[in-house]
Design a protein around this motif. Structure first.
Motif, PDB file in Angstrom:
ATOM      1  N   VAL A 214     -23.140 -32.178 -37.829  1.00 15.68           N
ATOM      2  CA  VAL A 214     -22.474 -32.458 -36.559  1.00 15.68           C
ATOM      3  C   VAL A 214     -23.354 -33.415 -35.765  1.00 15.68           C
ATOM      4  O   VAL A 214     -24.529 -33.123 -35.525  1.00 15.68           O
ATOM      5  CB  VAL A 214     -22.240 -31.172 -35.741  1.00 15.68           C
ATOM      6  N   LEU A 215     -22.789 -34.553 -35.372  1.00 13.69           N
ATOM      7  CA  LEU A 215     -23.509 -35.523 -34.556  1.00 13.69           C
ATOM      8  C   LEU A 215     -23.289 -35.233 -33.079  1.00 13.69           C
ATOM      9  O   LEU A 215     -22.164 -34.963 -32.645  1.00 13.69           O
ATOM     10  CB  LEU A 215     -23.035 -36.945 -34.860  1.00 13.69           C
ATOM     11  N   GLY A 216     -24.369 -35.305 -32.300  1.00  8.85           N
ATOM     12  CA  GLY A 216     -24.239 -35.099 -30.870  1.00  8.85           C
ATOM     13  C   GLY A 216     -23.346 -36.120 -30.206  1.00  8.85           C
ATOM     14  O   GLY A 216     -22.683 -35.835 -29.205  1.00  8.85           O
ATOM     15  N   SER A 217     -23.297 -37.337 -30.770  1.00  7.93           N
ATOM     16  CA  SER A 217     -22.476 -38.401 -30.196  1.00  7.93           C
ATOM     17  C   SER A 217     -20.996 -38.240 -30.517  1.00  7.93           C
ATOM     18  O   SER A 217     -20.158 -38.938 -29.943  1.00  7.93           O
ATOM     19  CB  SER A 217     -22.960 -39.765 -30.698  1.00  7.93           C
ATOM     20  N   ALA A 218     -20.660 -37.344 -31.432  1.00  6.41           N
ATOM     21  CA  ALA A 218     -19.256 -37.102 -31.792  1.00  6.41           C
ATOM     22  C   ALA A 218     -19.064 -35.605 -31.969  1.00  6.41           C
ATOM     23  O   ALA A 218     -18.695 -35.115 -33.027  1.00  6.41           O
ATOM     24  CB  ALA A 218     -18.885 -37.858 -33.062  1.00  6.41           C
ATOM     25  N   PHE A 219     -19.326 -34.864 -30.889  1.00  2.68           N
ATOM     26  CA  PHE A 219     -19.396 -33.409 -30.950  1.00  2.68           C
ATOM     27  C   PHE A 219     -18.010 -32.803 -30.753  1.00  2.68           C
ATOM     28  O   PHE A 219     -17.285 -33.173 -29.838  1.00  2.68           O
ATOM     29  CB  PHE A 219     -20.344 -32.906 -29.860  1.00  2.68           C
ATOM     30  N   HIS A 220     -17.652 -31.866 -31.632  1.00  2.00           N
ATOM     31  CA  HIS A 220     -16.394 -31.140 -31.523  1.00  2.00           C
ATOM     32  C   HIS A 220     -16.691 -29.647 -31.597  1.00  2.00           C
ATOM     33  O   HIS A 220     -17.502 -29.206 -32.408  1.00  2.00           O
ATOM     34  CB  HIS A 220     -15.436 -31.552 -32.629  1.00  2.00           C
ATOM     35  N   GLY A 221     -16.002 -28.857 -30.769  1.00  2.00           N
ATOM     36  CA  GLY A 221     -16.408 -27.471 -30.576  1.00  2.00           C
ATOM     37  C   GLY A 221     -15.609 -26.415 -31.295  1.00  2.00           C
ATOM     38  O   GLY A 221     -16.054 -25.272 -31.370  1.00  2.00           O
ATOM     39  N   ILE A 222     -14.413 -26.720 -31.823  1.00  2.00           N
ATOM     40  CA  ILE A 222     -13.559 -25.708 -32.452  1.00  2.00           C
ATOM     41  C   ILE A 222     -13.531 -25.944 -33.955  1.00  2.00           C
ATOM     42  O   ILE A 222     -13.213 -27.045 -34.408  1.00  2.00           O
ATOM     43  CB  ILE A 222     -12.131 -25.751 -31.900  1.00  2.00           C
TER      44      ILE A 222
END
Length: 410
Positions: A214-222
């Protein structure tokens, strides 16, 4: 059924600091429901420790969870999550590149009430699947969601996730149709309202899907775990069109393809009676970005609408979003290249009209200075930007164009 809270918290001081640890020993259980949040004000990876037979943390909904003030720490954080049947499904979060010091991770995971995966998390709109012709695909996903939100970060950390899962009937069996050896992790993209990605490596003897980057610049939470043979739909990376010399030039890109037999280009006018224009072979299976281009010749002299119909080998299908072509008002951005890009991005304009170029990240934040362009070419240096999806906005006195850019460093 009512679940009661039963847990033991042992606070042990860390050597040289005043922070404490939560120690769970010998199958002690902590049940959290009715929007309960456990705040862990210790950014070290051993702030939660299990000893002996370990412990169980059971969460009832997406609003019950742990607020871990990790800040700018790195390391492997392990959460001893369990199902209501006391099956251990540990979640591993390895911070590989620190975020800012002010950040907190909110972590939750809950079992859904049925095999159709309801209730959905608040920000999820559907479980649509291409295998069912665009219908609900909840039966192809494990009956559980994982919520991992990076809150209050100035810049978010890069991380690698590992999901434990329960392969018993209560989460994987009964009416579900899941090919366990093909399980992957997918995230819900709230920008596109789609399930995306085919991430991770499954170990179906240990019941885990790991190596999910998971990249911090393209973060998705679900997140959800889905059988790769029946993945939730992958959104097109782009689908664009422009009017050129009494024809319409159409371009689209796919980030990956699974069992993709062919595309069908469909066109409509103001009456929205869709007409098939052309069929184009798909790649079948692909994990790399593919670009397509077709021309619709001698089109009617009026406003036009286009969509793509993507059909799988088994005949199931789904539609792209519709795009509108206004004749006489062509796209200001003629071409962008390379895409993906790791260094200098070149932009070709369709005319000499003055334009301003802006680059935004996936959260709508401008990440590069505004460029003023008075020629038919422009360039933007993206070499210092993290990997991820960005949006290039081109504004003139008469129109605005937005294109997707994928920054990917070798």
């Amino acid at each position: 059924m009512k679940y009661f809270v039963s847990f033991l918290i042992v606070c042990l001081p860390l050597i040289g600091v005043s922070q404490a640890r939560l120690v769970m020993n010998d199958d002690i259980s902590m049940v959290m429901e009715n929007e309960v949040k456990l705040i862990i004000d210790n950014g070290n990876a051993n702030a939660i420790t299990v000893i002996g037979a370990g412990g169980h943390i059971l969460l009832a909904s997406e609003n019950d969870g742990l607020q871990w003030k990790i800040g700018d720490h790195t390391g492997t954080y392990s959460l001893p999550l369990s199902t209501h049947s006391m099956q251990k499904i540990p979640l591993g979060v390895t911070i590989t590149e620190a975020g800012s010091a002010d950040g907190t991770l909110f972590i939750s995971s809950y079992e859904t009430s049925d095999d159709q995966n309801t209730p959905l998390p608040a920000s999820v709109t559907s479980m649509n699947s291409s295998i069912a012709g665009g219908e609900d695909g909840g039966l192809y996903a494990i009956d559980r969601f994982w919520v991992i939100n990076a809150d209050s970060y100035t810049f978010k950390p890069n991380m690698t996730l590992s999901f434990g899962y329960d392969d018993n009937d209560n989460e994987m069996g009964i009416e579900n149709t899941i090919d366990e050896p093909s399980l992957v992790a997918q995230y819900f993209n709230t920008m596109t309202d789609q399930w995306e990605g085919n991430e991770g490596i499954v170990d179906f003897t240990e019941n885990s899907v790991s190596n999910v980057d998971v990249l911090g610049s393209a973060f998705h939470g679900i997140w959800a775990l889905v059988g790769y043979s029946n993945p939730l739909p992958i959104e097109l990376l782009s689908f664009t069109g422009r009017y050129v010399n009494h024809s319409v030039e159409l371009k689209w890109s796919t980030a990956s393809e699974v069992d993709n037999d062919y595309f069908t280009i469909e066109r409509a006018t103001a009456e929205f009676s869709w007409k098939e224009i052309k069929k184009i072979d798909g790649a079948g299976q692909s994990t790399t970005i593919l670009n397509y281009q077709e021309v619709d010749y001698h089109v009617p002299n009026e406003q036009l609408y286009y969509r793509l119909k993507q059909t799988d080998y088994d005949g199931s299908f789904e539609y792209s979003e519709m795009i509108t072509i206004n004749q006489g008002l062509s796209d200001q951005i003629l071409a962008i290249y390379p895409n993906p890009v790791g260094g200098m991005l070149s932009i070709e304009m369709s005319n000499l009209e003055h334009a301003e170029l802006k680059l935004f990240n996936n959260y709508g934040q401008q990440v590069a200075a505004t460029y003023s362009v008075n020629s038919m070419t422009g360039r933007i240096d993206v070499s210092q930007l993290p990997n991820g999806l960005y949006f290039l906005e081109c504004t003139t006195s008469s129109q605005k164009s937005i294109k997707k850019i994928l920054v990917k460093h070798q």
